[in-house]
Every structure is written in C-alpha cells, then in structure tokens.
Design a protein around this motif. Structure first.
Motif: not given
Ligand SMILES: Nc1nc2c(c(=O)[nH]1)N[C@H]1C(S)=C(S)[C@@H](COP(=O)(O)O)O[C@H]1N2
Ligand SMILES: [Mo]
Length: 197
Positions: A119-125
């Motif tokens: 998962i990308s950091m943007n989608d995770f955070l």
C-alpha cells in the motif's frame, strides 16, 4: 451468483455499492491458506524498513486511543458488505508512535501465515483507516483476522491484512502476494482497479 449468497443492492444503497459488486449475506471469510491461531500474549507488531525499529505488544496497542468505526467492505471477488462495525486504533493515532524516514513512500503489510500486501503511504495514512480488534462488539474472530487486522475501507479488502504482524516502510513500490499474482497495485473499488496490466 445472485440468490442464496448475494442480493441485488436496494436502489437506495446503489451509491454505496461499487460497480460490479453484489451485497453479501452474512460476512464471508476469504483467506488464502490456513487461519493462524495467535494469542494476545504472543501477538506482536513489528516496524521495520525505513523507520525506527520497534516491536509493539498487545498492551502497547490497548494503551492507545480506541475508536469505533462503521465501514463498507469490498472484496474483489465481487461481494461487498456495508456498515461493518469495528473497534480498534486509528492508523493516524498509531503512527504517532512510529518514526518514519522521510524517504519512505510505500509499505509492505506482513502477516502471521506469511500473507503480504502493499500500500502507498498516502493510502495508508488516511484518517478512516484502522487496526481492528473487535467486530460487531465481539473480539475479532480468528477467521476474520483476530487478534488484529488492518482495515482500509477505500480499497478492495485484500489490502486489509488479517493477522497483521509487521509494517515494512519502503522507498519504492514493492508487490505483495496478490499483487504479484495479477491483482492491481492499488485496488480502488470505484475505479474497478481489480487486476493489473
Ligand atoms: N493475512 C491475510 N489477510 C487477508 C487475506 C488473506 O488471505 N490473508 N485475504 C484478503 C482478502 S482477499 C479479503 S476479501 C479480506 C477478507 O476478510 P474477511 O475474511 O474478514 O472477510 O481479507 C484480506 N486479508
Ligand atoms: Mo478478497
């Protein structure tokens, strides 16, 4: 596939059900392989890769702020379940305890039983993501990922790793189990990002 296990979405729910999805009756279990049996005492969550290495215990997680969540759940195999009720720890609250190297842009989710998903950091955070330990008021059953799973409501549910035991921070995209086997890198249900290529 309609009938015994699936129903056509009520028109009023139509805007909640992404294209190509049907509402599941009950809450199906979708696991590749065996269900790991992990007790609270043995459970840990390891932070590795481009971050300060730390291992969280069950007590560490329970000491963090606890929140309730109601979220829709979309499996790429075309079933959805609306209004699933969970309790757990928001990703953004948890991440206050993790020091990530600014070079990290992506994450590999690791699990007991060796499942992985990326998962990308943007989608995770995102504010609405959480680590769940309770489902409809009961301790999260092992088959649904107990003691603890990640839930990422805005992506297909294969990103919501059950039996989560590690987060590996990465400087580039790497592919997890289903992503290496043809699933989309990101998996956004409203865009029907089901398969790659
Ligand atoms: N560790 C692990 N997590 C997993 C899976 C799995 O096989 N192993 N399956 C994924 C898939 S494809 C889906 S649809 C959801 C299913 O969650 P459920 O069994 O609680 O419905 O978990 C996801 N997380
Ligand atoms: Mo799935």
């Amino acid at each position: 596939m309609l009938g015994k296990f699936f129903q056509k979405p009520d028109p009023s729910l139509q805007d909640r059900v992404p294209p190509g999805q049907h509402l599941a009756k009950g809450f199906p279990v979708l696991t590749y392989g065996d269900t790991p049996q992990i007790g609270f005492k043995d459970w840990t969550l390891r932070i590795c890769g481009l971050a300060q290495k730390v291992i969280f215990t069950w007590d560490d997680l329970m000491a963090m702020p606890q929140s309730d969540f109601t979220a829709d759940f979309h499996c790429v195999t075309t079933w959805s379940k609306l209004d699933v009720e969970w309790r757990g720890v928001k990703v953004v609250d948890f991440m206050k305890h993790v020091e990530v190297d600014p070079k990290a842009v992506h994450i590999m989710e690791h699990c007991y039983g060796d499942y992985t998903t990326n998962i990308s950091m943007n989608d995770f955070l995102r504010e609405e993501n959480f680590f769940a330990h309770t489902l409809f008021g009961e301790p999260l059953p092992a088959e649904h990922g107990g003691p603890l799973r990640l839930v990422v409501p805005h992506l297909y549910a294969w990103k919501s790793a059950k039996w989560l035991n590690g987060l590996e921070f990465l400087a580039q995209t790497e592919l997890g189990f289903w992503e290496r086997n043809g699933y989309h890198q990101r998996g956004e249900p409203w865009a029907e990002e089901r398969y790659s290529g």
